[in-house]
Scaffold this motif. Structure first.
Motif, mmCIF file in Angstrom:
data_model
loop_
_atom_site.group_PDB
_atom_site.id
_atom_site.type_symbol
_atom_site.label_atom_id
_atom_site.label_comp_id
_atom_site.label_asym_id
_atom_site.label_seq_id
_atom_site.Cartn_x
_atom_site.Cartn_y
_atom_site.Cartn_z
ATOM 1 N N UNK A 101 -20.677 23.580 11.252
ATOM 2 C CA UNK A 101 -21.733 22.575 11.174
ATOM 3 C C UNK A 101 -21.382 21.514 10.138
ATOM 4 N N UNK A 102 -21.842 20.307 10.365
ATOM 5 C CA UNK A 102 -21.637 19.198 9.431
ATOM 6 C C UNK A 102 -23.012 18.755 8.944
ATOM 7 N N UNK A 103 -23.208 18.759 7.628
ATOM 8 C CA UNK A 103 -24.516 18.416 7.068
ATOM 9 C C UNK A 103 -24.380 17.260 6.092
ATOM 10 N N UNK A 104 -25.417 16.457 6.053
ATOM 11 C CA UNK A 104 -25.491 15.345 5.109
ATOM 12 C C UNK A 104 -26.488 15.617 3.993
ATOM 13 N N UNK A 149 -11.288 17.097 16.428
ATOM 14 C CA UNK A 149 -10.037 17.855 16.303
ATOM 15 C C UNK A 149 -9.966 18.569 14.951
ATOM 16 N N UNK A 150 -10.289 17.853 13.876
ATOM 17 C CA UNK A 150 -10.252 18.457 12.543
ATOM 18 C C UNK A 150 -11.261 19.594 12.431
ATOM 19 N N UNK A 151 -12.453 19.393 12.983
ATOM 20 C CA UNK A 151 -13.464 20.448 12.927
ATOM 21 C C UNK A 151 -13.003 21.683 13.694
ATOM 22 N N UNK A 152 -12.379 21.476 14.847
ATOM 23 C CA UNK A 152 -11.904 22.610 15.640
ATOM 24 C C UNK A 152 -10.839 23.399 14.890
ATOM 25 N N UNK A 153 -9.984 22.717 14.128
ATOM 26 C CA UNK A 153 -8.947 23.414 13.376
ATOM 27 C C UNK A 153 -9.526 24.268 12.251
ATOM 28 N N UNK A 207 -12.242 29.500 9.966
ATOM 29 C CA UNK A 207 -12.478 29.794 8.553
ATOM 30 C C UNK A 207 -13.941 30.099 8.225
ATOM 31 N N UNK A 208 -14.855 29.898 9.148
ATOM 32 C CA UNK A 208 -16.249 30.259 8.894
ATOM 33 C C UNK A 208 -16.865 29.502 7.738
ATOM 34 N N UNK A 209 -16.876 28.174 7.805
ATOM 35 C CA UNK A 209 -17.366 27.353 6.703
ATOM 36 C C UNK A 209 -18.381 26.331 7.182
ATOM 37 N N UNK A 210 -18.985 25.627 6.227
ATOM 38 C CA UNK A 210 -19.891 24.522 6.512
ATOM 39 C C UNK A 210 -19.328 23.252 5.899
ATOM 40 N N UNK A 211 -19.241 22.203 6.690
ATOM 41 C CA UNK A 211 -18.759 20.910 6.206
ATOM 42 C C UNK A 211 -19.936 20.145 5.600
ATOM 43 N N UNK A 212 -19.736 19.693 4.366
ATOM 44 C CA UNK A 212 -20.780 18.945 3.661
ATOM 45 C C UNK A 212 -20.270 17.533 3.409
ATOM 46 N N UNK A 213 -20.913 16.563 4.017
ATOM 47 C CA UNK A 213 -20.602 15.165 3.724
ATOM 48 C C UNK A 213 -21.493 14.704 2.568
ATOM 49 N N UNK A 214 -22.654 14.195 2.878
ATOM 50 C CA UNK A 214 -23.567 13.708 1.853
ATOM 51 C C UNK A 214 -24.254 12.451 2.351
ATOM 52 N N UNK A 215 -25.432 12.187 1.837
ATOM 53 C CA UNK A 215 -26.175 11.002 2.262
ATOM 54 C C UNK A 215 -26.288 9.961 1.154
ATOM 55 N N UNK A 269 -29.711 22.901 0.337
ATOM 56 C CA UNK A 269 -29.507 23.069 1.778
ATOM 57 C C UNK A 269 -30.272 24.255 2.335
ATOM 58 N N UNK A 270 -30.814 25.087 1.475
ATOM 59 C CA UNK A 270 -31.504 26.276 1.957
ATOM 60 C C UNK A 270 -30.546 27.352 2.405
ATOM 61 N N UNK A 271 -29.337 27.381 1.830
ATOM 62 C CA UNK A 271 -28.292 28.328 2.189
ATOM 63 C C UNK A 271 -27.944 28.145 3.659
ATOM 64 N N UNK A 272 -27.165 29.054 4.225
ATOM 65 C CA UNK A 272 -26.697 28.879 5.607
ATOM 66 C C UNK A 272 -27.828 28.976 6.614
ATOM 67 N N UNK A 273 -28.877 29.718 6.290
ATOM 68 C CA UNK A 273 -29.948 29.910 7.258
ATOM 69 C C UNK A 273 -30.776 28.648 7.438
ATOM 70 N N UNK A 274 -30.798 27.786 6.416
ATOM 71 C CA UNK A 274 -31.641 26.611 6.484
ATOM 72 C C UNK A 274 -30.877 25.307 6.411
ATOM 73 N N UNK A 275 -29.597 25.332 6.776
ATOM 74 C CA UNK A 275 -28.794 24.121 6.705
ATOM 75 C C UNK A 275 -29.345 23.092 7.682
#
Length: 324
Positions: free
Chosen positions: A97-100, A233-237, A241-249, A314-320
């Motif tokens: 997932x990608x979150x801002x 493509x980058x996200x698929x690679x 790894x089982x991670x969360x992508x964090x950008x930012x707003x 972010x509310x941890x992984x359950x509330x991202x």
């Protein structure tokens, strides 16, 4: 002289012969144990065989042996449960997932600091009059005012500043996250950063998690792309790894800023409940961040916004909250 022949010996012999045949044909527990011993030379009783003198038991049903995989062992299950509780952890193999930002409720925001380190930056550290890519003034201010923050570390930055990394990890208000190993680009065009070949993307990020992990502290599975540059493509690679992508707003614009006032205006004009604010802890290429930070903290307080760890915002992984 006539000798009378008796039939008694013949009868006795016949009876004895019948008895021997009966013994040979009848079930013999001793013979069974002897045969079992021959098949099991260790002398241990086969599964389901009761020792001599014990009451008879019903042999258990045949059960196939368990598959020898980590997930089928108690240790593997414990590891899976531990991984599931790491902030940012997602199911390996699924698209990250990608979150801002977090939920737009309450009054918490996340201060995040990127710790960049490229090969060019490392060469500067080896030359005359080396710059500093570790802004201690930022860390000291956060420590002094007990402000929570999350640090996105590159593996090469950790290698250059192990003592400071230990200091960050030892602070219970700080979280550690992943910012690649050498701050290479994950797309073909990203702020003049050197592109990373696709075949190396997974290993690069995995290596950084491995470099950070021994420092302990508040580890996460949060990851940020250099320059926020990524595509499908980058996200698929990174899916394994089982991670969360964090950008930012809230992009502060602190890299290479010459004055602190624009940084403060950029942050305070965009910050809202749940915001993820992007700053840098690399002094040489973000020299005004430490001067802007006290004004940012004061301005957030005036707006009723309170810094909190990224996982809490972010509310941890359950509330991202997904990107919106």
């Amino acid at each position: 002289m006539h000798v009378k022949k008796t039939r008694i010996p013949l009868v006795a012999a016949a009876v004895a012969l019948v008895a021997v045949v009966a013994l040979l044909l009848a079930p013999n527990p001793l013979r069974g144990r002897m045969q079992a011993t021959a098949l099991n030379p260790t002398g241990t009783a086969p599964t389901g065989t009761a020792p001599a003198g014990s009451p008879p038991t019903t042999p258990p049903a045949a059960v196939p042996p368990p598959t020898a995989t980590p997930s089928s062992t108690a240790e593997g299950r414990d590891q899976e449960r531990d991984d599931a509780h790491v902030p940012g952890a997602t199911k390996p193999g699924s698209m990250p997932p990608v979150v801002d930002h977090g939920p737009r409720t309450g009054g918490k925001v996340a201060l995040t600091f990127d710790a960049d380190m490229t090969d060019a930056m490392r060469r500067q550290l080896r030359g005359p009059n080396p710059p500093s890519y570790a802004n201690l003034a930022i860390v000291e201010l956060l420590e002094r005012q007990r402000v929570p923050a999350t640090f996105f570390l590159t593996g090469k930055w950790v290698r250059e500043y192990p003592a400071l990394t230990r200091r960050l990890a030892a602070n219970p208000r700080f979280e550690l996250a992943n910012h690649t190993y050498g701050h290479a680009a994950f797309t073909s065009d990203c702020y003049h950063l050197t592109p990373l070949p696709r075949r190396e993307m997974t290993a690069d990020v995995a290596r950084t998690f491995d470099v950070i992990a021994p420092y302990g502290g508040r580890q996460t599975r949060y990851f940020r792309f250099p320059g926020l540059c990524h595509d499908r493509t980058a996200l698929a690679e990174l899916a394994p790894l089982g991670l969360t992508v964090v950008d930012g707003d809230v992009v502060s614009g602190d890299p290479f800023a010459r004055y602190w006032q624009p940084i403060v205006r950029a942050v305070l004009s965009q910050a809202r409940p749940g915001s993820v604010i992007i700053l840098h802890v690399t002094e040489a290429n973000a020299p005004m961040t430490d001067e802007a930070l006290p004004h940012i903290l004061a301005g957030l307080a005036e707006r009723g916004l309170e810094p909190a760890p990224l996982s809490e915002v972010l509310g941890d992984t359950a509330g991202v909250a997904p990107r919106s």
